[in-house]
Design a protein around this motif. Structure first.
Motif, PDB file in Angstrom:
ATOM      1  N   MET A  22     -16.780   6.618  65.645  1.00  0.00           N
ATOM      2  CA  MET A  22     -17.953   7.211  65.532  1.00  0.00           C
ATOM      3  C   MET A  22     -18.688   6.578  67.329  1.00  0.00           C
ATOM      4  O   MET A  22     -18.338   5.537  67.868  1.00  0.00           O
ATOM      5  CB  MET A  22     -18.891   6.556  65.378  1.00  0.00           C
ATOM      6  N   LYS A  24     -21.378   7.123  70.668  1.00  0.00           N
ATOM      7  CA  LYS A  24     -22.399   7.888  71.070  1.00  0.00           C
ATOM      8  C   LYS A  24     -22.533   9.047  72.429  1.00  0.00           C
ATOM      9  O   LYS A  24     -21.638   8.125  72.915  1.00  0.00           O
ATOM     10  CB  LYS A  24     -23.456   6.596  70.784  1.00  0.00           C
ATOM     11  N   TYR A  31     -24.166  10.823  68.140  1.00  0.00           N
ATOM     12  CA  TYR A  31     -23.030  11.009  67.726  1.00  0.00           C
ATOM     13  C   TYR A  31     -21.789  11.724  67.471  1.00  0.00           C
ATOM     14  O   TYR A  31     -22.356  12.767  67.104  1.00  0.00           O
ATOM     15  CB  TYR A  31     -23.059   9.716  66.479  1.00  0.00           C
ATOM     16  N   SER A  32     -20.580  11.475  67.902  1.00  0.00           N
ATOM     17  CA  SER A  32     -19.853  12.558  67.322  1.00  0.00           C
ATOM     18  C   SER A  32     -18.876  11.514  67.259  1.00  0.00           C
ATOM     19  O   SER A  32     -18.431  10.686  67.426  1.00  0.00           O
ATOM     20  CB  SER A  32     -19.668  12.881  68.606  1.00  0.00           C
TER      21      SER A  32
END
Length: 50
Positions: A22, A24, A31-32
């Motif tokens: 994850m 940021k 978040y991706s």
């Protein structure tokens, strides 16, 4: 926060692992998830990179 693969992948004689991290975004703060399939020996190196 990162986690190791949900499942181990096997292709022929090579054993691979799917790692999900994850990340940021610096612009939006959202978040991706970054996913990659790699050798189990390189998983900790991938997860420790920022």
């Amino acid at each position: 926060m990162a986690k190791k693969a949900v499942a181990s992948l096997q292709t022929g004689a090579k054993r691979l692992t799917k790692a999900i991290k994850m990340v940021k975004s610096p612009k939006t703060g959202a978040y991706s998830f970054v996913e990659t399939i790699l050798d189990p020996a390189n998983v900790n190196e991938f997860l420790s990179k920022k």
